[in-house]
Design a protein around this motif. Structure first.
Motif, PDB file in Angstrom:
ATOM      1  N   PHE A 161     -78.288 -71.302  52.983  1.00  0.00           N
ATOM      2  CA  PHE A 161     -78.959 -70.258  52.205  1.00  0.00           C
ATOM      3  C   PHE A 161     -78.534 -70.340  50.744  1.00  0.00           C
ATOM      4  N   VAL A 162     -79.465 -70.068  49.853  1.00  0.00           N
ATOM      5  CA  VAL A 162     -79.175 -69.907  48.429  1.00  0.00           C
ATOM      6  C   VAL A 162     -79.955 -68.686  47.966  1.00  0.00           C
ATOM      7  N   CYS A 163     -79.281 -67.810  47.215  1.00  0.00           N
ATOM      8  CA  CYS A 163     -79.965 -66.636  46.673  1.00  0.00           C
ATOM      9  C   CYS A 163     -79.307 -66.230  45.359  1.00  0.00           C
ATOM     10  N   ALA A 164     -79.944 -65.316  44.664  1.00  0.00           N
ATOM     11  CA  ALA A 164     -79.405 -64.746  43.425  1.00  0.00           C
ATOM     12  C   ALA A 164     -79.054 -63.293  43.705  1.00  0.00           C
ATOM     13  N   VAL A 165     -77.809 -62.923  43.378  1.00  0.00           N
ATOM     14  CA  VAL A 165     -77.328 -61.565  43.638  1.00  0.00           C
ATOM     15  C   VAL A 165     -76.967 -60.911  42.306  1.00  0.00           C
ATOM     16  N   PRO A 166     -77.371 -59.666  42.086  1.00  0.00           N
ATOM     17  CA  PRO A 166     -76.938 -58.990  40.862  1.00  0.00           C
ATOM     18  C   PRO A 166     -75.405 -59.056  40.747  1.00  0.00           C
ATOM     19  N   THR A 167     -74.926 -59.540  39.632  1.00  0.00           N
ATOM     20  CA  THR A 167     -73.493 -59.760  39.445  1.00  0.00           C
ATOM     21  C   THR A 167     -72.693 -58.493  39.673  1.00  0.00           C
ATOM     22  N   ASP A 168     -73.231 -57.349  39.281  1.00  0.00           N
ATOM     23  CA  ASP A 168     -72.487 -56.104  39.455  1.00  0.00           C
ATOM     24  C   ASP A 168     -72.497 -55.593  40.897  1.00  0.00           C
ATOM     25  N   LYS A 169     -73.194 -56.301  41.803  1.00  0.00           N
ATOM     26  CA  LYS A 169     -73.216 -55.927  43.220  1.00  0.00           C
ATOM     27  C   LYS A 169     -72.374 -56.873  44.078  1.00  0.00           C
ATOM     28  N   ARG A 170     -71.447 -57.575  43.453  1.00  0.00           N
ATOM     29  CA  ARG A 170     -70.622 -58.559  44.176  1.00  0.00           C
ATOM     30  C   ARG A 170     -69.917 -57.944  45.387  1.00  0.00           C
ATOM     31  N   GLU A 171     -69.245 -56.833  45.198  1.00  0.00           N
ATOM     32  CA  GLU A 171     -68.488 -56.221  46.295  1.00  0.00           C
ATOM     33  C   GLU A 171     -69.414 -55.655  47.368  1.00  0.00           C
ATOM     34  N   GLU A 172     -70.534 -55.089  46.955  1.00  0.00           N
ATOM     35  CA  GLU A 172     -71.519 -54.609  47.929  1.00  0.00           C
ATOM     36  C   GLU A 172     -72.056 -55.771  48.749  1.00  0.00           C
ATOM     37  N   TYR A 173     -72.366 -56.890  48.073  1.00  0.00           N
ATOM     38  CA  TYR A 173     -72.850 -58.078  48.765  1.00  0.00           C
ATOM     39  C   TYR A 173     -71.791 -58.602  49.732  1.00  0.00           C
ATOM     40  N   LYS A 174     -70.550 -58.650  49.288  1.00  0.00           N
ATOM     41  CA  LYS A 174     -69.455 -59.136  50.144  1.00  0.00           C
ATOM     42  C   LYS A 174     -69.359 -58.293  51.415  1.00  0.00           C
ATOM     43  N   GLY A 175     -69.405 -56.980  51.283  1.00  0.00           N
ATOM     44  CA  GLY A 175     -69.357 -56.107  52.450  1.00  0.00           C
ATOM     45  C   GLY A 175     -70.540 -56.322  53.378  1.00  0.00           C
ATOM     46  N   HIS A 176     -71.720 -56.477  52.787  1.00  0.00           N
ATOM     47  CA  HIS A 176     -72.941 -56.751  53.554  1.00  0.00           C
ATOM     48  C   HIS A 176     -72.766 -58.027  54.375  1.00  0.00           C
ATOM     49  N   CYS A 177     -72.215 -59.061  53.741  1.00  0.00           N
ATOM     50  CA  CYS A 177     -72.035 -60.352  54.401  1.00  0.00           C
ATOM     51  C   CYS A 177     -70.963 -60.303  55.483  1.00  0.00           C
ATOM     52  N   GLU A 178     -69.891 -59.580  55.222  1.00  0.00           N
ATOM     53  CA  GLU A 178     -68.831 -59.468  56.231  1.00  0.00           C
ATOM     54  C   GLU A 178     -69.364 -58.795  57.490  1.00  0.00           C
TER      55      GLU A 178
END
Length: 117
Positions: free
Chosen positions: A7-24
């Motif tokens: 997978f490759v995607c673009a994530v809003p930089t300021d949502k890094r921690e939200e994205y990390k939690g989503h992925c975990e």
């Protein structure tokens, strides 16, 4: 030798921690359905290209970071069965668990392992 979803995607930089939690959270569900390993990486050295590149492929905006991820499965059959279960799991309900990125710009595919050293 296994099977890999990439997978490759673009994530809003300021949502890094939200994205990390989503992925975990998603990783635990993928593993419940047969995945052997789930890896999420946050872009650090991902240059723009002249003809093509990761940023160009996902139409990465100035305030976004490219993410490269993969899921390792023991076989394509396990992946197909596991992914079907994952897609029916409540974690995939956008009303309960909205993605912290634009899923329309997600690039994905399944791959047979060619070399694993």
């Amino acid at each position: 030798m296994g099977y890999v979803d990439g997978f490759v995607c673009a994530v809003p930089t300021d949502k890094r921690e939200e994205y990390k939690g989503h992925c975990e959270e998603a990783a635990h569900v993928f593993k419940k359905y047969g995945a052997e390993r789930v890896v999420e990486t946050w872009g650090d050295d991902v240059p723009d290209g002249e003809v093509t590149s990761f940023p160009m492929a996902v139409k990465c905006k100035e305030n976004e970071t490219v993410v490269f991820s993969w899921i390792m499965w023991p076989s394509k059959q396990v992946r197909d069965e596991g992914m079907a279960k994952f897609m029916k799991d409540p974690i995939c309900d956008p009303n309960q668990n909205p993605m912290p990125f634009d899923g329309k710009r997600l690039i994905f595919g399944g791959f047979n392992v060619l070399v694993d050293i």
